[in-house]
Every structure is written in structure tokens, then in C-alpha cells.
Motif scaffolding. Sequence first.
Motif, PDB file in Angstrom:
ATOM      1  N   SER A 150       7.405   4.385   4.952  1.00  0.00           N
ATOM      2  CA  SER A 150       6.061   4.059   5.425  1.00  0.00           C
ATOM      3  C   SER A 150       5.573   2.726   4.875  1.00  0.00           C
ATOM      4  O   SER A 150       4.550   2.225   5.255  1.00  0.00           O
ATOM      5  CB  SER A 150       5.071   5.170   5.042  1.00  0.00           C
ATOM      6  OG  SER A 150       4.909   5.168   3.641  1.00  0.00           O
ATOM      7  N   ILE A 151       6.327   2.173   3.955  1.00  0.00           N
ATOM      8  CA  ILE A 151       5.910   0.901   3.352  1.00  0.00           C
ATOM      9  C   ILE A 151       6.636  -0.232   4.049  1.00  0.00           C
ATOM     10  O   ILE A 151       7.851  -0.347   3.964  1.00  0.00           O
ATOM     11  CB  ILE A 151       6.228   0.881   1.845  1.00  0.00           C
ATOM     12  CG1 ILE A 151       5.497   2.021   1.142  1.00  0.00           C
ATOM     13  CG2 ILE A 151       5.846  -0.443   1.237  1.00  0.00           C
ATOM     14  CD1 ILE A 151       5.914   2.215  -0.292  1.00  0.00           C
ATOM     15  N   THR A 152       5.890  -1.052   4.746  1.00  0.00           N
ATOM     16  CA  THR A 152       6.548  -2.126   5.472  1.00  0.00           C
ATOM     17  C   THR A 152       5.865  -3.466   5.264  1.00  0.00           C
ATOM     18  O   THR A 152       6.527  -4.478   5.102  1.00  0.00           O
ATOM     19  CB  THR A 152       6.560  -1.839   6.986  1.00  0.00           C
ATOM     20  OG1 THR A 152       5.219  -1.574   7.377  1.00  0.00           O
ATOM     21  CG2 THR A 152       7.448  -0.674   7.332  1.00  0.00           C
ATOM     22  N   GLN A 153       4.574  -3.439   5.292  1.00  0.00           N
ATOM     23  CA  GLN A 153       3.839  -4.704   5.352  1.00  0.00           C
ATOM     24  C   GLN A 153       3.123  -4.963   4.036  1.00  0.00           C
ATOM     25  O   GLN A 153       2.312  -4.159   3.596  1.00  0.00           O
ATOM     26  CB  GLN A 153       2.818  -4.617   6.485  1.00  0.00           C
ATOM     27  CG  GLN A 153       2.172  -5.925   6.831  1.00  0.00           C
ATOM     28  CD  GLN A 153       3.096  -6.863   7.590  1.00  0.00           C
ATOM     29  OE1 GLN A 153       4.073  -6.420   8.167  1.00  0.00           O
ATOM     30  NE2 GLN A 153       2.799  -8.134   7.561  1.00  0.00           N
ATOM     31  N   PRO A 154       3.410  -6.094   3.406  1.00  0.00           N
ATOM     32  CA  PRO A 154       2.721  -6.364   2.134  1.00  0.00           C
ATOM     33  C   PRO A 154       1.250  -6.738   2.345  1.00  0.00           C
ATOM     34  O   PRO A 154       0.857  -7.202   3.405  1.00  0.00           O
ATOM     35  CB  PRO A 154       3.517  -7.529   1.546  1.00  0.00           C
ATOM     36  CG  PRO A 154       4.201  -8.161   2.694  1.00  0.00           C
ATOM     37  CD  PRO A 154       4.383  -7.130   3.755  1.00  0.00           C
ATOM     38  N   VAL A 155       0.500  -6.549   1.293  1.00  0.00           N
ATOM     39  CA  VAL A 155      -0.920  -6.905   1.299  1.00  0.00           C
ATOM     40  C   VAL A 155      -1.047  -8.430   1.349  1.00  0.00           C
ATOM     41  O   VAL A 155      -0.290  -9.143   0.685  1.00  0.00           O
ATOM     42  CB  VAL A 155      -1.583  -6.339   0.023  1.00  0.00           C
ATOM     43  CG1 VAL A 155      -3.010  -6.834  -0.131  1.00  0.00           C
ATOM     44  CG2 VAL A 155      -1.538  -4.807   0.031  1.00  0.00           C
ATOM     45  N   LEU A 156      -1.997  -8.911   2.143  1.00  0.00           N
ATOM     46  CA  LEU A 156      -2.217 -10.355   2.256  1.00  0.00           C
ATOM     47  C   LEU A 156      -2.932 -10.894   1.021  1.00  0.00           C
ATOM     48  O   LEU A 156      -3.776 -10.209   0.443  1.00  0.00           O
ATOM     49  CB  LEU A 156      -3.073 -10.650   3.486  1.00  0.00           C
ATOM     50  CG  LEU A 156      -2.419 -10.406   4.836  1.00  0.00           C
ATOM     51  CD1 LEU A 156      -3.478 -10.399   5.927  1.00  0.00           C
ATOM     52  CD2 LEU A 156      -1.360 -11.449   5.121  1.00  0.00           C
TER      53      LEU A 156
ATOM     54  N   THR B 174       0.870  -1.168   0.000  1.00  0.00           N
ATOM     55  CA  THR B 174       0.000   0.000   0.000  1.00  0.00           C
ATOM     56  C   THR B 174       0.911   1.223   0.000  1.00  0.00           C
ATOM     57  O   THR B 174       1.795   1.327   0.845  1.00  0.00           O
ATOM     58  CB  THR B 174      -0.860   0.023   1.285  1.00  0.00           C
ATOM     59  OG1 THR B 174      -1.453  -1.265   1.447  1.00  0.00           O
ATOM     60  CG2 THR B 174      -1.928   1.082   1.222  1.00  0.00           C
TER      61      THR B 174
END
Lengths: 388, 421
Positions: free
Chosen positions: B106-112, B97
Motif C-alpha cells: 500500500s506504500i507507493t507514493q512518498p510525501v511531497l 504514509t
Amino acid sequence: MSPVSRWLSVVCACAVLVGVLAAVQTDSINAGKKAPGVSTYLKNIQTGNPEFKSIGRMSFGPQGLLVVADTGSASIVVIDTGDRGPMRKLKNRVDDVDVKVAQSLGAKPGGADIIDMAVNSLSGKIYLSVKRKSDNQSVLLTINADGKIENFDLSKAKFVKVTLPGGKKSTVRNITGVDFASDRILAAGQCNEEFANKLYSIPYPLEHGSSANIYSAETYHVAHRRWETRAPIQSFVPVEEDGQNYIVGAFACTPIAKFPIGDLKSGSKVTGISVVELGSGNRPLDMISYEKDGKKWLVTNTFRFHWKKNMYGPSKWWGVRVSMDYLSAKNTNEDATRRDVKKEKGPDGIEIVDALSGAVHIDKLSNEEIVVLRDDDGRLDLELARLP
Amino acid sequence: MELSIPGPFFDLGVQMKIIRLRNNFILVFCMLLTGCGKQNSVSQKLDDTFPGQFELEITPDADDPRLVVVRVTHFNLIQWQNLSAGQSFDECLKLFTVGEGSSEDSITQPVLGKFQVVEDVLEFRPAFPLIAGQKYRAVFDSADLPGVVQAAPDPIQKEYSVPAEETAEPPKVLAIYPTGAIVPANHLKFYIVFSEPMQQGEDIFKMFSLENKSTGKQVPRPFRHTELWSADNRRLTLWFHPGRQKAGVNLNVELGAILNEDDEYRLTISEKWLSKRGTPLGQQVTKDFRAAPKDTRQPNPETWLILIPTATTREPFRCELLEPYDWALLNSQISILDESGKIVPGKIGIGHNEMSWLYYPTKAWQPGNYRLKIGTVIEDLAGNSVSRPFAQNISEPQAKDKNTESTHVYQKFEIPAAETP
């Protein structure tokens, strides 16, 4: 075959036979002590999507069963997660879990609400019920021992769903708590029209699609031995004491009350009499009970919104443990035991738990450890904490 | 270039070479190797004209641009032949995201989502529809592809912005109940009706404020933070904190009631509140009211004034309630029964300031005896119901006389035959 070989064959065969017999015997012994299977709790299990309208509070029960409230359809869903161990508890703290959850759902930080958290005491895996703000999408996520966030695929869930009496016409539009008691599931609900608060009792086994055996009692609270009003139970925990089952619940403004589950009868009125006051201006969030050194404790975390008196500690979220002895007290209401709001401890058996400072949600992993979702200056961290 | 290629596919003695020409035209050459029985590895020369040529694309669904498939392809099938079920692709292919300002930090966690290999394509489908108006970035790093044969030198990226929903009318607050300008000082709740579903969550309580206009101060924390939406998600029940409205409860004792008699108040709903579609209200919505003396009396339907309609007409039935009632309960708790006990078909109407209840029959009234059926949970604005007062003084010996165990009470009325002219 040589005589030696023959002799060896006989010995081996005997050994196998003894092993098989021992295994059979062990099995039969275990069978006597075997924990009740899933069928004890659930009937007519479905495979597919429970189609949550608005996912809410949840609790783990036996056998990896997870009870989840669907406030959007006034229903209770029990999911057989199949997660029955082995134990692999969270290794390290997970920082900024709220941001990670939002991003994992394709939203910006702040774009998702963590509604509730439950930990499976068989596996240590942590479950989060989450709603994405942009479209109110309901999601069930898990966090494993490595802190990895995963989607619990609801499209293939094994579940049982029961709708609370009234169904779509029900005015119960918020379910503030759900939990497994020894012989039933309990759910506390609040209405969106009349000022009424219900405590539902759903005996085992829960049968998918059947509301036949569900009944509710209305919850009341008495203040100053005089003013009786309907009152919502904000959080509760079933407890067993001397073979009797009770509900220990916190009303919305934190008086803690206890009443026997046997008092819950269809259409009955359950009046909670305050036995412990934690201090006004607190919104109770979660409740657990645990036992240590032969002593039973109740632990609760609350959000303090009182703005006139200074809070104890730096966070608006704080937690306390209360000796269960107080819950059998004869002194009630205005004589109820009051926490000394100026001190960390006191009276004896009521103590602020430092490990719960900032605790937005808690759940019990064991008698030694709890999982804490903790406020950290507006962000949420997830970690294990030791119970005192 | 000589490469050692392990993997089960080659253990079968089959080697495939695929050359992808532009997009879809694929030439497949299958060669059965003679090395049946050879174990562990096979040597193969990759086509040097397509070194490390992975392609990354984000394809939206034709009907719903929130549904996408992220695809990674490569010109050489060898890249995929080593993949097997159960392998993890979440290290090599990630969909992020993109935050405001697009800060990399701010980009750390990928979309599931779910991965699958379909022939020579690695696919990722997000677990949930993407969000309209939101930008996403797919990143593929072939170095993390399990069993990679020939990694590309750098990760490749592709961005995709989900089109924002068509600009529509902003959501509206259609009504705030009670509609009257005077409420008792122990008033309990408001109903706020929206033109469409709004975004939900604990943050919604930040959208409300209550000002005491008489003192010029905001009333601190007046609302109960419990979300209570209607089934269609268009109506919110907003409660004053009952603990502050209840006599004798600690909050009431320590902080006092929320409303002071005779003071003027303004309830404000923030213009920032977003609809579920993501459109803000756009303008503040306010409701001004004055606090009247507390109301602790139970409603009594026996005092209601019934205006009998004329037989053979479709005149509305009218019942004057003499005080404002809870709007939602007026809509759900009252009906008219005919002599056989059946509900007379028709439509409910609520009069000025929720002080009257009207009924518009589908067919003309017939002369006869009727009953007004009233649910005893029906409440006035302070939560006093027909069945019991909001707060009951149980020290009074006659306290229980005020309660009714019945779920309904009835008021009889008769429609006489129409006079012949």
C-alpha cells in the motif's frame, strides 16, 4: 594582418550586421503579432501565498495563467504559473492518481479530494486542485510528462486575488466554474442562504485587491415556456462565434443554454433557455469546446444519478459531444433538441464520446487531445484521450 | 580503502575530513592539498572505523509534532561534499504514509516536500504538516544518493507516529433548521450547525439519508451535491435537489418531488462523520418531520404582526411572521432603523419554529418612529421570497406584479412615549 585576413574580417562583420538587422526586423514583425503579455490580464501582481481557504474549480487561460476559485473566501485568484512551455505532454497513463495524491500529502488512500483538474495547453502539464480531508488543507499539485506528482509551491506564487462583491459577508459559498473569456474572467457562484445563483464578470486587467469592476447577473431557467426559476450554472465554457462572445452553460440538471456575454450587465437577469437536453438526472461536470474539420463541437462530461432508467454504458460518468450548430437553434425548451437516450448517437450531431466513459474531470489540451481523470472502479486514473 | 573522489570542492584543492563523535561534537580537519591545478580526481582514504554509517532521524517540532524534519547524517563529510544545488534527492530519501495494516504494497507514493543540504546533513521537510494520529516511515537508500562515495549495504528506515490530538468531546450537531416538525412538500433546504468545523468533500453527502417513514423506504438521491459551508465552516446548507422541487423541470417530471404531502420523514446524519480534528460525531442525529401541502405563496411582510415594546424599557421588539421563514435569512436580512435611518443597536432572536423575529436592544427604546427594514431576498421554507416566488408562471399576465426590483421593503411602527403613572 594579411589582405586575406582583412577580407575575411570584412565579410564576417557584414554577415554579423546582416544577422543583427534580420533579427531586429524579425522581432519587429513578431512584435506586431505578439500575444498580449501577462500585464494585459493582471495588475498589481503580488508575490507570496494567496492563502487559499478552500481551493476549488480552475481553468487555464493565456500565457500560463491559471484562474482558481477560492470558495472559502469567495475570491478568484489568478496565478502566473510561469509555465509557458515547451510542450511535454503526459507520456503514459498514471494509475490510481487519487491514492498517489493522498499519499503524497501524507494521508491514507481516500484522505484527499481532487476538486478539479486543468491542463496547460502550452506545456501539457496537468494541475490538480486538491483538499486534504483531515484538515481541509488546500493544495495545488502538478503532474508532469513522466507522471510525477509535484507540489506547486504556493508560498512564492505570483498572483492576483479579487474578492467577489460582498466579501466576507457574501453568501456565495460555492463557485461552480471559472474561466477566461476574451475580455474578462467569468465565474459562476451559488449562495448558501437565499436561493440565488450568480454569474460574475471581472474585466481585464484583474487588479489585486480591487472588486470595483466586478459585477454579477442572476441566472434563471425557464421550463416549458412557463416556469421560470432561479437556476445554478453548474459548468460553462466561453465560446466565440462570428466575432461575438457567448457563454455556453449547463444548468444543474443538464439543459444546455447559450447567451451572449454582452447580456451580462450589473444586476441583470440572465435567462437561459434550453437548447439541448442531454437527459434528466445528470450532473454536468466540465465543458470544453473544440474544432475539427471546420466544425465546432461542445464536449461535456456528466455524472448520472438517475436511478430509474438504465445508464448508457457501464459508468455513471459519461460524456457527449454536441454540434455547436444546435446552440443557435430557434427551437427551445420543450422543443429543445433531446439526446436519444437509448442510442449512442442521435439525433445527428449529438454523440456519446466513448473516450469519456468514466470521465470525472476533463480538460482540453488541443483540438486533438484531452486530459481525462477517469473513474476506474473507485480509483482514478489520469490519461490523454483523442477527441473524436 | 582508496576512493576516487570527483567533484568541484576538491578541484579547489581543499580536502576536509570530519569525524562525528556521537551526536554533536565534530572535529574538523582541514588540509590544504598541494595539488592546486590538479583536475578531475583526488584519492582519499576513508576512515574504516565508520563504514557507510548513515544516520536517519525524524525530529518533530517542539511545539507542533505535525511539523517534522527528516535528517540524514554521515560521519564522513566526503559523502556530502559532492552534492550540489539542483541535485535531486527524492530517490534516496523518502517519507511514506503508512497505511492501516502497514502493508508494504500500500506504500507507493512518498510525501511531497523540500530537500536541502545543510552543512553535512541532508534534510527533508514535508510540504504540509503531517496528520495527527498518522504513522510515517522514512526510508533512506544511500545507493541512490547522488555522487555517493560509499553506500551503506541496505536502506535504513525510521518510523514516526504523529501523536493523536488530545481526546476531546466529539463534535455535536447544535441545531438543524428549520426546527419545526412540519415543512411544505416543496421544502428546499436545511441548515446544520456543528459545534466545530467538520471534514469536507463530496463524501459528506454519504453522511445524509432521508427515509420516508410512511413507506419505510429510503428516498433515493434527494440532496443537491453542492457543498455550501458558512465562512467559519461550522454551518452546512443542505439542499434538496431543486430540480426535483421545480415544476416542469425534467427531474421533477420524471422522478417526482422528493416529499409527498402528508408523509412522515426522517433525516439522518451518520455518526461516522469526522470533525476536522478527526473525531467522529459518535451518534446518529435525526430530525423527523411531516410534509404539509406545497407552499407557492410569496411571503408578505405587510401581514406580519408587530408587537410594540414599551418606551424606556429594553423589552424585546417582537414580530410574528405567521409562517416559518428561512432561519439564516431571518438573521441576516432584517434590522430596525431609527428616525435618522441608523440601525438600532441590539441583538436578533429567532422565535419558536422560526415563526417570529425578536430584537433585544442594547439600550432602552426611545419614543419615536421606527422602520423595520426587510431584505426582499428573505424566503419561506419553499424558496418563495418577498421579491419573487420560487417558480414563476411567466405565462400569467400578472406574473411580473409579484416581483419587486427593490432590494428592501419597510414596515413602519411607532413607539409611543411611556405613560406616566
